[in-house]
Design an enzyme around this catalytic site. Sequence first.
Site, PDB file in Angstrom:
ATOM      1  N   CYS A 146       0.829  -1.210   0.000  1.00 41.44           N
ATOM      2  CA  CYS A 146       0.000   0.000   0.000  1.00 41.44           C
ATOM      3  C   CYS A 146       0.859   1.254   0.000  1.00 41.44           C
ATOM      4  O   CYS A 146       0.562   2.238  -0.684  1.00 41.44           O
ATOM      5  CB  CYS A 146      -0.905   0.003   1.232  1.00 41.44           C
ATOM      6  SG  CYS A 146      -0.002  -0.095   2.785  1.00 41.44           S
TER       7      CYS A 146
ATOM      8  N   HIS B  62      -2.383   0.954   7.110  1.00 38.09           N
ATOM      9  CA  HIS B  62      -2.631   1.034   5.674  1.00 38.09           C
ATOM     10  C   HIS B  62      -2.321   2.455   5.195  1.00 38.09           C
ATOM     11  O   HIS B  62      -2.522   3.409   5.946  1.00 38.09           O
ATOM     12  CB  HIS B  62      -4.101   0.671   5.419  1.00 38.09           C
ATOM     13  CG  HIS B  62      -4.447   0.455   3.985  1.00 38.09           C
ATOM     14  ND1 HIS B  62      -3.662  -0.267   3.112  1.00 38.09           N
ATOM     15  CD2 HIS B  62      -5.526   0.850   3.260  1.00 38.09           C
ATOM     16  CE1 HIS B  62      -4.250  -0.298   1.916  1.00 38.09           C
ATOM     17  NE2 HIS B  62      -5.372   0.376   1.979  1.00 38.09           N
TER      18      HIS B  62
ATOM     19  N   ASN C 280      -8.061   4.307  -2.757  1.00 38.57           N
ATOM     20  CA  ASN C 280      -7.485   3.094  -2.173  1.00 38.57           C
ATOM     21  C   ASN C 280      -6.750   2.314  -3.259  1.00 38.57           C
ATOM     22  O   ASN C 280      -6.800   2.686  -4.439  1.00 38.57           O
ATOM     23  CB  ASN C 280      -8.623   2.260  -1.543  1.00 38.57           C
ATOM     24  CG  ASN C 280      -8.121   1.279  -0.501  1.00 38.57           C
ATOM     25  OD1 ASN C 280      -6.903   1.109  -0.306  1.00 38.57           O
ATOM     26  ND2 ASN C 280      -9.039   0.609   0.171  1.00 38.57           N
TER      27      ASN C 280
END
Length: 336
Positions: free
Chosen positions: A138, A284, A304
């Site tokens: 991520c 994240h 995202n």
Amino acid sequence: MKWFSLVASVLLLGTAAYGASLNRDITFEQFKELYGKQYTAEEEPQRRAIFEENLRWIQENHGKHGAGLEVNEHADLTAEEFSSMYATLNQEAFLKSPLHKEFVQVPESDISVALPAAFDWRQQWNTAVRNQGQCGSCWAFATAATVEAQYAIRKNVHVTLSEQQLVDCDHRPFQGQYEDHGCQGGNPIIAYAYVQQTGLVEESAYPYQARDGQCQSSTVNGHQRYHVSAGRELPFNATDETIMNSLHQIGPMAVLIFASDNEFRFYRNGVIQNLRPNSRQINHAVTLVGWGTEDGQDYWIVKNSWGPSWGESGYFRLGRHHNLIGINNYVFYPVL
Ligand SMILES: *[C@@H]1O[C@H](CO)[C@@H](O)[C@H](O)[C@H]1NC(C)=O
């Protein structure tokens, strides 16, 4: 009966064609088919039980707190399994890194200007939503996204940059350990130092593989590289106004959040409010691109890296004002 099953299979195909839209009445068999899941005979009963528990939770909570929820490809995982695969940002290494303290500053953007009620960088920078797959990268996606955005906004150069290069090559040693760890996690503020030194090549030159690999130095050296001159970090737990000013004046920001709650994992659409405020724990990294208001609810717009079928075409809207899932805590951006 025949008629019924024909209708059912047409409906199922229709769902698949729309990338799993609004699955809340799906059976385990349909789920397996839709996502191409294969289990061993031994594993299957356990996966079915986890799926059914998640399905019940989704049905009970859908729309209850504003946000729409649905079954997605993660519905056969426990919360712990999900976190270990998709929310693996390395918080420990980051808090120890000298770069974390070195780069903190209150930007000039703290001098407030009148801010619009709604703002969205996607009008100037809109690269496709990516899917990190089962790799804790991520941090590489948020890093590449914010660098791409700076090139688009400041130079009108529209490129898609390589996350795999960061996964494979960004191994800056600190106190005998690497700070960024490919699929085992990393952090944008540390990765900006790599982009400063080496620069990123385009995605097409060094495509994403969703696994750790050897750094392809000759690929990196043989292509045009996009550098930044620095990375910056806003003060811990910055106010909404500070973040909005910076976002507005500088560009999309990499932010760290806590992504393990079910309401987030199974998010489909709407403004998510029912998440923990002021989370100090984060796992994240995502990219903040704008803000807005809907039915009296103020929200952030965030990109995202779980593919375009998650959330609102790969984005989510998160309630503003309460530092939900720690979104105000660690905010980073690169400087060209
Ligand atoms: C952030 O600041 C707010 C208000 O100043 C405070 O209530 C909250 O506890 C702080 N959050 C963290 C994680 O320190």
